[in-house]
Scaffold this motif. Structure first.
Motif, PDB file in Angstrom:
ATOM      1  N   SER A 133       0.823  -1.217   0.000  1.00 42.06           N
ATOM      2  CA  SER A 133       0.000   0.000   0.000  1.00 42.06           C
ATOM      3  C   SER A 133       0.854   1.263   0.000  1.00 42.06           C
ATOM      4  O   SER A 133       0.340   2.347  -0.263  1.00 42.06           O
ATOM      5  N   LEU A 134       2.140   1.134   0.257  1.00 43.64           N
ATOM      6  CA  LEU A 134       3.073   2.263   0.226  1.00 43.64           C
ATOM      7  C   LEU A 134       4.270   1.892  -0.657  1.00 43.64           C
ATOM      8  O   LEU A 134       5.391   1.760  -0.176  1.00 43.64           O
ATOM      9  N   PRO A 135       4.050   1.731  -1.969  1.00 46.20           N
ATOM     10  CA  PRO A 135       5.124   1.220  -2.831  1.00 46.20           C
ATOM     11  C   PRO A 135       6.344   2.130  -2.896  1.00 46.20           C
ATOM     12  O   PRO A 135       7.460   1.642  -3.089  1.00 46.20           O
ATOM     13  N   ASP A 136       6.159   3.443  -2.720  1.00 45.13           N
ATOM     14  CA  ASP A 136       7.313   4.352  -2.766  1.00 45.13           C
ATOM     15  C   ASP A 136       8.242   4.154  -1.565  1.00 45.13           C
ATOM     16  O   ASP A 136       9.409   4.532  -1.626  1.00 45.13           O
ATOM     17  N   GLN A 137       7.724   3.586  -0.499  1.00 41.58           N
ATOM     18  CA  GLN A 137       8.532   3.355   0.700  1.00 41.58           C
ATOM     19  C   GLN A 137       8.904   1.883   0.878  1.00 41.58           C
ATOM     20  O   GLN A 137       9.486   1.512   1.898  1.00 41.58           O
ATOM     21  N   ALA A 138       8.583   1.038  -0.084  1.00 44.96           N
ATOM     22  CA  ALA A 138       8.820  -0.402   0.055  1.00 44.96           C
ATOM     23  C   ALA A 138      10.291  -0.726   0.291  1.00 44.96           C
ATOM     24  O   ALA A 138      10.616  -1.550   1.156  1.00 44.96           O
ATOM     25  N   ASP A 139      11.192  -0.077  -0.436  1.00 46.12           N
ATOM     26  CA  ASP A 139      12.622  -0.351  -0.251  1.00 46.12           C
ATOM     27  C   ASP A 139      13.070   0.066   1.147  1.00 46.12           C
ATOM     28  O   ASP A 139      13.826  -0.655   1.808  1.00 46.12           O
ATOM     29  N   GLY A 140      12.621   1.222   1.596  1.00 44.83           N
ATOM     30  CA  GLY A 140      12.970   1.686   2.934  1.00 44.83           C
ATOM     31  C   GLY A 140      12.425   0.772   4.016  1.00 44.83           C
ATOM     32  O   GLY A 140      13.093   0.511   5.021  1.00 44.83           O
ATOM     33  N   LEU A 141      11.204   0.280   3.809  1.00 47.68           N
ATOM     34  CA  LEU A 141      10.611  -0.650   4.768  1.00 47.68           C
ATOM     35  C   LEU A 141      11.413  -1.948   4.845  1.00 47.68           C
ATOM     36  O   LEU A 141      11.670  -2.462   5.945  1.00 47.68           O
ATOM     37  N   ARG A 142      11.816  -2.470   3.691  1.00 50.86           N
ATOM     38  CA  ARG A 142      12.622  -3.705   3.682  1.00 50.86           C
ATOM     39  C   ARG A 142      13.969  -3.472   4.372  1.00 50.86           C
ATOM     40  O   ARG A 142      14.445  -4.316   5.133  1.00 50.86           O
ATOM     41  N   ALA A 143      14.578  -2.311   4.117  1.00 54.05           N
ATOM     42  CA  ALA A 143      15.876  -2.005   4.735  1.00 54.05           C
ATOM     43  C   ALA A 143      15.735  -1.870   6.254  1.00 54.05           C
ATOM     44  O   ALA A 143      16.586  -2.354   7.006  1.00 54.05           O
ATOM     45  N   ALA A 144      14.654  -1.237   6.706  1.00 53.63           N
ATOM     46  CA  ALA A 144      14.430  -1.092   8.149  1.00 53.63           C
ATOM     47  C   ALA A 144      14.187  -2.453   8.793  1.00 53.63           C
ATOM     48  O   ALA A 144      14.689  -2.733   9.886  1.00 53.63           O
ATOM     49  N   ALA A 145      13.429  -3.305   8.125  1.00 54.33           N
ATOM     50  CA  ALA A 145      13.181  -4.655   8.649  1.00 54.33           C
ATOM     51  C   ALA A 145      14.489  -5.438   8.730  1.00 54.33           C
ATOM     52  O   ALA A 145      14.732  -6.155   9.710  1.00 54.33           O
ATOM     53  N   ARG A 146      15.335  -5.289   7.727  1.00 48.75           N
ATOM     54  CA  ARG A 146      16.632  -5.978   7.735  1.00 48.75           C
ATOM     55  C   ARG A 146      17.494  -5.461   8.898  1.00 48.75           C
ATOM     56  O   ARG A 146      18.150  -6.232   9.594  1.00 48.75           O
ATOM     57  N   GLU A 147      17.472  -4.144   9.111  1.00 49.21           N
ATOM     58  CA  GLU A 147      18.225  -3.554  10.228  1.00 49.21           C
ATOM     59  C   GLU A 147      17.717  -4.108  11.561  1.00 49.21           C
ATOM     60  O   GLU A 147      18.499  -4.476  12.426  1.00 49.21           O
ATOM     61  N   PHE A 148      16.391  -4.173  11.708  1.00 51.06           N
ATOM     62  CA  PHE A 148      15.784  -4.734  12.923  1.00 51.06           C
ATOM     63  C   PHE A 148      16.236  -6.177  13.119  1.00 51.06           C
ATOM     64  O   PHE A 148      16.665  -6.558  14.209  1.00 51.06           O
ATOM     65  N   ASP A 149      16.151  -6.988  12.067  1.00 53.25           N
ATOM     66  CA  ASP A 149      16.549  -8.392  12.163  1.00 53.25           C
ATOM     67  C   ASP A 149      18.033  -8.537  12.499  1.00 53.25           C
ATOM     68  O   ASP A 149      18.411  -9.396  13.294  1.00 53.25           O
ATOM     69  N   ASP A 150      18.863  -7.699  11.877  1.00 50.07           N
ATOM     70  CA  ASP A 150      20.303  -7.770  12.123  1.00 50.07           C
ATOM     71  C   ASP A 150      20.648  -7.528  13.588  1.00 50.07           C
ATOM     72  O   ASP A 150      21.458  -8.245  14.166  1.00 50.07           O
ATOM     73  N   VAL A 151      20.019  -6.518  14.198  1.00 48.82           N
ATOM     74  CA  VAL A 151      20.362  -6.225  15.592  1.00 48.82           C
ATOM     75  C   VAL A 151      19.619  -7.125  16.569  1.00 48.82           C
ATOM     76  O   VAL A 151      20.118  -7.395  17.654  1.00 48.82           O
ATOM     77  N   THR A 152      18.442  -7.603  16.191  1.00 48.62           N
ATOM     78  CA  THR A 152      17.645  -8.420  17.107  1.00 48.62           C
ATOM     79  C   THR A 152      18.069  -9.877  17.084  1.00 48.62           C
ATOM     80  O   THR A 152      18.182 -10.519  18.129  1.00 48.62           O
ATOM     81  N   TYR A 153      18.312 -10.420  15.905  1.00 45.07           N
ATOM     82  CA  TYR A 153      18.585 -11.856  15.777  1.00 45.07           C
ATOM     83  C   TYR A 153      19.972 -12.155  15.223  1.00 45.07           C
ATOM     84  O   TYR A 153      20.478 -13.246  15.424  1.00 45.07           O
ATOM     85  N   GLY A 154      20.568 -11.208  14.509  1.00 47.85           N
ATOM     86  CA  GLY A 154      21.832 -11.468  13.836  1.00 47.85           C
ATOM     87  C   GLY A 154      23.065 -11.146  14.644  1.00 47.85           C
ATOM     88  O   GLY A 154      24.185 -11.355  14.184  1.00 47.85           O
ATOM     89  N   GLY A 155      22.885 -10.590  15.837  1.00 49.66           N
ATOM     90  CA  GLY A 155      24.044 -10.287  16.675  1.00 49.66           C
ATOM     91  C   GLY A 155      24.851  -9.103  16.195  1.00 49.66           C
ATOM     92  O   GLY A 155      25.971  -8.886  16.633  1.00 49.66           O
TER      93      GLY A 155
END
Length: 189
Positions: A133-155
């Motif tokens: 529903s927010l295609p212009d922000q899709a890349d930013g959303l994926r990058a933020a999710a990756r950042e969250f995963d990296d610090v939360t689960y990736g050490g």
């Protein structure tokens, strides 16, 4: 009647158990290459692998929810997550600041009805759903999710710039207009 030379029921059960264990080891040593010495080597290798995994992965920890869940058990508003993120950022706790800001993003999208509230949703799932529903922000959303995963689960460790990227995305999303679905656009006309 009970006689001193009669083994008790418990003693007979223990004797049978130890006989079974002995037979099990005899069968295993007969099947292992090298006999009893080969079995000993196999057991030592397995113990060594378990110790190496324990050393590398650490002590297993129980978490109160799904390990991949974005939110903990206490529901908070987007503004509460933002306040927590800013407090962590002020203290220089960048990992926690990134985590709370990502939670603020998802909660804000839920509050705006762009995402259905769903317990157990991962950051990646939220980013993918919101990106529709927010295609212009899709890349930013994926990058933020990756950042969250990296610090939360990736050490991995976040820094000030990582937090700023997630914070800036949050501010951008507050102003973003969602793309209406074809069904909703047809009904609006």
């Amino acid at each position: 009647m009970y006689h001193e030379n009669d083994p008790s029921l418990l003693q007979r059960a223990l004797n049978r158990f130890w006989d079974w264990v002995g037979n099990l080891f005899d069968a295993a040593s007969g099947a292992a290459p090298g006999g009893p010495l080969g079995l000993l080597v196999v057991v030592l290798v397995v113990i060594g692998l378990a110790a190496a995994l324990w050393w590398r992965l650490g002590t297993p920890r129980r978490s109160p929810g799904s390990a991949d869940s974005l939110f903990d058990d206490s529901p908070r508003s987007a503004s509460e997550h933002r306040a927590a993120a800013e407090a962590h950022a002020t203290a220089g706790l960048w990992n926690q600041a990134v985590q709370e800001r990502m939670r603020a993003i998802v909660r804000s999208l839920e509050e705006r009805a762009l995402l259905d509230p769903r317990p157990g949703r991962t950051a990646d799932e939220a980013a993918a759903e919101a990106g529709r529903s927010l295609p212009d922000q899709a890349d930013g959303l994926r990058a933020a999710a990756r950042e969250f995963d990296d610090v939360t689960y990736g050490g991995r460790t976040a820094d000030r710039s990582a937090y700023r990227r997630v914070r800036d995305l949050d501010l951008e999303l507050e102003r973003a207009k969602p793309l209406l679905s074809a069904a909703a656009q047809g009904a609006a006309e």
